[in-house]
Design an enzyme around this catalytic site. Sequence first.
Site, PDB file in Angstrom:
ATOM      1  N   LYS B  82       0.849  -1.188   0.000  1.00  0.00           N
ATOM      2  CA  LYS B  82       0.000   0.000   0.000  1.00  0.00           C
ATOM      3  C   LYS B  82       0.886   1.240   0.000  1.00  0.00           C
ATOM      4  O   LYS B  82       1.894   1.284   0.708  1.00  0.00           O
ATOM      5  CB  LYS B  82      -0.910  -0.029   1.232  1.00  0.00           C
ATOM      6  CG  LYS B  82      -1.972   1.062   1.255  1.00  0.00           C
ATOM      7  CD  LYS B  82      -2.914   0.886   2.457  1.00  0.00           C
ATOM      8  CE  LYS B  82      -4.028   1.923   2.466  1.00  0.00           C
ATOM      9  NZ  LYS B  82      -4.951   1.740   3.620  1.00  0.00           N
ATOM     10  N   SER B 157      -9.978   1.654   2.494  1.00  0.00           N
ATOM     11  CA  SER B 157      -9.087   2.463   1.687  1.00  0.00           C
ATOM     12  C   SER B 157      -7.999   1.653   0.982  1.00  0.00           C
ATOM     13  O   SER B 157      -7.397   2.140   0.026  1.00  0.00           O
ATOM     14  CB  SER B 157      -8.406   3.518   2.559  1.00  0.00           C
ATOM     15  OG  SER B 157      -7.519   2.900   3.487  1.00  0.00           O
ATOM     16  N   SER B 181     -10.215  -0.684   6.728  1.00  0.00           N
ATOM     17  CA  SER B 181      -9.588  -0.447   5.417  1.00  0.00           C
ATOM     18  C   SER B 181      -8.856  -1.647   4.820  1.00  0.00           C
ATOM     19  O   SER B 181      -8.452  -1.598   3.660  1.00  0.00           O
ATOM     20  CB  SER B 181      -8.624   0.735   5.501  1.00  0.00           C
ATOM     21  OG  SER B 181      -9.331   1.948   5.413  1.00  0.00           O
TER      22      SER B 181
END
Lengths: 100, 483
Positions: B82, B157, B181
């Site tokens: 990420k 997210s 997330s």
Amino acid sequence: MSERISRDDVAHVARLARLALTDDELDRFTGQLDAVLDHARDVEALDLDDVEPTSHPYRLVNVMRDDVVNSSVDRAEVLAAAPAAEDHQFRVPSILGEAP
Amino acid sequence: MTGASADEMSAHQIAAAVRAGERSAVEVLDGYLQAIEAREGEIHAFNLVTADAAREAAAAVDAAVAAGDEVGPLAGVPIALKDNLCTRGLPTTCSSKILDGWKPPYDATVVTRLAAAGAVAVGKTNLDEFAMGSSTENSAFGPTRNPHDPTRVPGGSSGGSAAAVAAGFAPLSLGSDTGGSIRQPASLCGVVGVKPTYGAVSRYGLIAFASSLDQIGPFARTVSDAALLLEVIGGHDPADSTSIPEPVGDLVGAVGGGVAGLRVGVVRELMVEGIAPDVAARVNAAADALAAAGATVDEVSVPACVYGLSAYYLIAPAEASSNLARYDGVRYGMRVDADNVAAMNEATRTAGFGDEVKRRIMLGTFALSAGYYDAYYGKALKVRTLILRDMAAAYDDFDVLLSPTAPTTAFELGAKADDPMSMYLSDVCTIPSNLAGHPAMSVPFGAGDDGLPIGVQIMAPALGETTMFRVAGALEAAAGGEG
């Protein structure tokens, strides 16, 4: 609208947070933030007077380590990532003379 | 799905084959790079693909194998990171314009540990700006699309990391989970996603959103691969003062442990309001499957759960408003020049942050401001106590709790873009574990009426990962058995 946060409140917190908003953004954000705060009304009905607050999931105590000099990140590498640097320091525009 | 041969192998199998010299890490990597080449234009899982660096890393693994050197448990396994995890010398953007051009001067601890384990980083994945969102539409670089249906969101997210695994771009990826997330996109993309116990994985080098809630965790196609990855990244780190001393335990070994004798509680409050009927049906089917596998299953009430969403959307923005004060145009990323410092700060932040980040900064600033602190932030902290208390009571009678991960299957792009509150409701089931600091994970368990994946959430008390993985392994086996 429930008016949990006013347009003036939003303008105020935007100033505190160093964000400039247009008139349209002020209107839009006020309505959206009001909806989020309105959702929190369910919490208002709770009797929480005798409840202790929790700011962190664990009751951590201070973590201490021996006072030994360690390697750190490279200064030149850090300064190279900044928008402006000079004489081993971050360079910024004038500070004196700005509005309080 | 791509059907590439490397795609069929688990991370365990890849590492075993590379260690034995049966497959070269470079060849494995090339298979995944081809999959990325074929479909990344459509999915947009990545902000950056680091093919050259990955080839070097893979070649180094192959050289070590050839030399007879010890290689790690993830030898030659490609992994996507990420883009809020610091990677030295490589752009790390948080999908925000405000970090434009910034290259971190250090690696996150998880990045260092992955490299030491022989994993091969293939790139940085897209996210909602600063991890604020539930759809990966709040990215300065455009949305990620769900590999199962590109008209739908992947969740967020960590949508890029979830989509990367679902699309076969990598067998493993890392995300971060502040209010769901990792788990919510795992559910929407049909992969396994784990939020570990707060402190079980070092947050050093994870760009902060809400520091008392943020945790790094794995995505994988299988429960056992997620366990393997968590074993590699977990464990104490002196560089993170919130890192806990306890090891994560033998998670891979726990996966096949079975659920005989375990007590499973289905959380009543997370099965009603706002939960789609097809999602609730899959949770009930999961509960039945666990009962058939030998667990004791019953309904349990965790009353304070229903207040989690309200508390979270005050606490997380409050912490974010403080954490994001550091983006002032002085030390990193972009700067919009002005005559004085205050004007430069404001011009930079106004141009650099997207709408959702601005909303949360203002919400948090408001919740912490004089006159409102007690009514909003103060009350939210007390609700956090209630949630900890109610969950502790539930764990007196149950080893794990079961609920939906997300209220619905993947929704259409744009469906909730103009209504932040409806977007926030996506996190209703995942938030309680963040507020409590407990581990929780999402395991795919069939599909909804629209044919899209549905995940079931397993929650456990702090440091309950081994029990959680036993249940996850049993659920995965039952889902496979349903065929």
